[in-house]
Design an enzyme around this catalytic site. Structure first.
Site, PDB file in Angstrom:
ATOM      1  N   GLN A  32       3.094   9.932   1.102  1.00 17.73           N
ATOM      2  CA  GLN A  32       4.384   9.240   1.099  1.00 17.73           C
ATOM      3  C   GLN A  32       5.223   9.558  -0.131  1.00 17.73           C
ATOM      4  O   GLN A  32       6.418   9.269  -0.153  1.00 17.73           O
ATOM      5  CB  GLN A  32       4.175   7.722   1.177  1.00 17.73           C
ATOM      6  CG  GLN A  32       3.610   7.274   2.515  1.00 17.73           C
ATOM      7  CD  GLN A  32       3.517   5.767   2.563  1.00 17.73           C
ATOM      8  OE1 GLN A  32       2.552   5.198   2.090  1.00 17.73           O
ATOM      9  NE2 GLN A  32       4.540   5.125   3.099  1.00 17.73           N
TER      10      GLN A  32
ATOM     11  N   HIS B 154      -2.193   7.387   7.097  1.00 17.79           N
ATOM     12  CA  HIS B 154      -1.238   8.291   6.436  1.00 17.79           C
ATOM     13  C   HIS B 154      -1.917   9.589   5.982  1.00 17.79           C
ATOM     14  O   HIS B 154      -1.314  10.660   6.027  1.00 17.79           O
ATOM     15  CB  HIS B 154      -0.620   7.627   5.199  1.00 17.79           C
ATOM     16  CG  HIS B 154       0.598   6.797   5.481  1.00 17.79           C
ATOM     17  ND1 HIS B 154       1.729   7.306   6.076  1.00 17.79           N
ATOM     18  CD2 HIS B 154       0.868   5.493   5.231  1.00 17.79           C
ATOM     19  CE1 HIS B 154       2.640   6.348   6.184  1.00 17.79           C
ATOM     20  NE2 HIS B 154       2.146   5.235   5.690  1.00 17.79           N
TER      21      HIS B 154
ATOM     22  N   HIS C 126      -3.814   1.346   7.861  1.00 23.53           N
ATOM     23  CA  HIS C 126      -2.471   1.933   7.794  1.00 23.53           C
ATOM     24  C   HIS C 126      -2.425   3.076   6.773  1.00 23.53           C
ATOM     25  O   HIS C 126      -1.912   4.163   7.066  1.00 23.53           O
ATOM     26  CB  HIS C 126      -1.479   0.819   7.423  1.00 23.53           C
ATOM     27  CG  HIS C 126      -0.055   1.249   7.297  1.00 23.53           C
ATOM     28  ND1 HIS C 126       0.957   0.748   8.088  1.00 23.53           N
ATOM     29  CD2 HIS C 126       0.542   2.131   6.446  1.00 23.53           C
ATOM     30  CE1 HIS C 126       2.099   1.323   7.739  1.00 23.53           C
ATOM     31  NE2 HIS C 126       1.882   2.155   6.738  1.00 23.53           N
ATOM     32  N   GLU C 127      -2.990   2.845   5.586  1.00 17.33           N
ATOM     33  CA  GLU C 127      -2.904   3.863   4.521  1.00 17.33           C
ATOM     34  C   GLU C 127      -3.790   5.072   4.819  1.00 17.33           C
ATOM     35  O   GLU C 127      -3.409   6.221   4.550  1.00 17.33           O
ATOM     36  CB  GLU C 127      -3.264   3.253   3.165  1.00 17.33           C
ATOM     37  CG  GLU C 127      -2.373   2.093   2.723  1.00 17.33           C
ATOM     38  CD  GLU C 127      -0.885   2.373   2.804  1.00 17.33           C
ATOM     39  OE1 GLU C 127      -0.487   3.540   2.647  1.00 17.33           O
ATOM     40  OE2 GLU C 127      -0.126   1.430   3.051  1.00 17.33           O
TER      41      GLU C 127
ATOM     42  N   GLY D 262       0.835  -1.197   0.000  1.00 16.33           N
ATOM     43  CA  GLY D 262       0.000   0.000   0.000  1.00 16.33           C
ATOM     44  C   GLY D 262       0.862   1.236   0.000  1.00 16.33           C
ATOM     45  O   GLY D 262       2.003   1.210   0.475  1.00 16.33           O
TER      46      GLY D 262
ATOM     47  N   CYS E 251       6.488  -0.027   7.232  1.00 19.64           N
ATOM     48  CA  CYS E 251       6.041   1.115   6.432  1.00 19.64           C
ATOM     49  C   CYS E 251       7.198   1.551   5.545  1.00 19.64           C
ATOM     50  O   CYS E 251       8.344   1.629   6.007  1.00 19.64           O
ATOM     51  CB  CYS E 251       5.647   2.256   7.370  1.00 19.64           C
ATOM     52  SG  CYS E 251       5.142   3.761   6.512  1.00 19.64           S
ATOM     53  N   LEU E 252       6.896   1.847   4.293  1.00 17.71           N
ATOM     54  CA  LEU E 252       7.945   2.253   3.351  1.00 17.71           C
ATOM     55  C   LEU E 252       8.584   3.588   3.748  1.00 17.71           C
ATOM     56  O   LEU E 252       9.678   3.901   3.289  1.00 17.71           O
ATOM     57  CB  LEU E 252       7.377   2.352   1.929  1.00 17.71           C
ATOM     58  CG  LEU E 252       6.862   1.026   1.343  1.00 17.71           C
ATOM     59  CD1 LEU E 252       6.213   1.270  -0.013  1.00 17.71           C
ATOM     60  CD2 LEU E 252       7.991   0.016   1.224  1.00 17.71           C
TER      61      LEU E 252
HETATM   62 ZN    ZN Z   1       3.092   3.409   5.628  1.00 16.19          ZN
END
Ligand code: ZN
Length: 196
Positions: free
Chosen positions: A53, A156, A152-153, A48, A110-111
């Site tokens: 991000q 963000h 999670h997304e 995701g 998380c990226l």
């Molecule tokens: Zn993330």
């Protein structure tokens, strides 16, 4: 085009994102951003990605959980996580309904915080009202890992990171996780890390 992923500490991850206007949805600029986000997510790889991000403070996220990403998980781990492949899709201006208490905890990463994971309690099931890439209203019912990805997304888009919700004593580098934690049973991990 692969985009640069914002890292923890950058304001765009904390400031929150604005809703997209209907005139923006379906525009060439937005469709190009979505395509670049898709390429960035596959390259990472991840399941995701939210627009903040990649430095865009707009309420847009993409999800894709491919079967090939499940190769390093055992069948029982996939079952415990209720993790199944999810086709690529786009959600715009999402509104999330949490349908159960956030009492399911697994390690997630998380990226924007590369190299780390932690146990994060999430609701098992959610409903999301949103628009798709063409501006059509969609309603998503999600359970298990897919529900985790959506929580999670959408976090963000509100400037929230998993580290705000994690069981902090479980915070681990991925290399230490792979070495010491990955093989342990879920019951054992819950016993060790669940806050008193
Ligand atoms: Zn993330």
């Amino acid at each position: 085009m692969k985009l640069k992923i914002a890292g923890v500490g950058e304001a765009v991850l904390r400031d929150g994102a604005r809703p997209l206007r209907s005139a923006e949805i379906g525009s060439g600029a937005l469709d190009a951003l979505i395509e670049h986000m898709r390429e960035t997510l596959r390259d990472a790889p991840g399941v995701g990605l939210a627009a903040p991000q990649v430095g865009e403070a707009i309420q847009l996220l993409i999800v894709e959980d491919k079967a090939e990403y499940h190769a390093n998980l055992k069948v029982e781990q996939l079952q415990e996580r209720e993790r199944r492949p999810i086709d690529f899709h786009v959600l715009i201006n999402p509104v999330i309904e949490i349908l159960s208490t956030p009492d399911v905890s697994f390690f997630e990463g998380c990226l924007s915080l590369p190299g780390f994971v932690a146990m994060v309690p999430r609701a098992r099931s959610v409903r999301v009202h949103a628009l798709d890439q063409t501006g059509k209203s969609v309603q998503v019912e999600a359970e298990g890992w897919y529900a985790r990805i959506l929580q999670h997304e959408i976090d963000h888009l509100n400037g929230t990171l998993y580290i705000d919700r994690m069981w902090s004593r479980s915070f681990s580098s991925i290399s230490q996780y792979d070495r010491h934690l990955k093989q342990r049973s879920q019951a054992d991990l819950l016993h060790e890390f669940r806050p008193a």
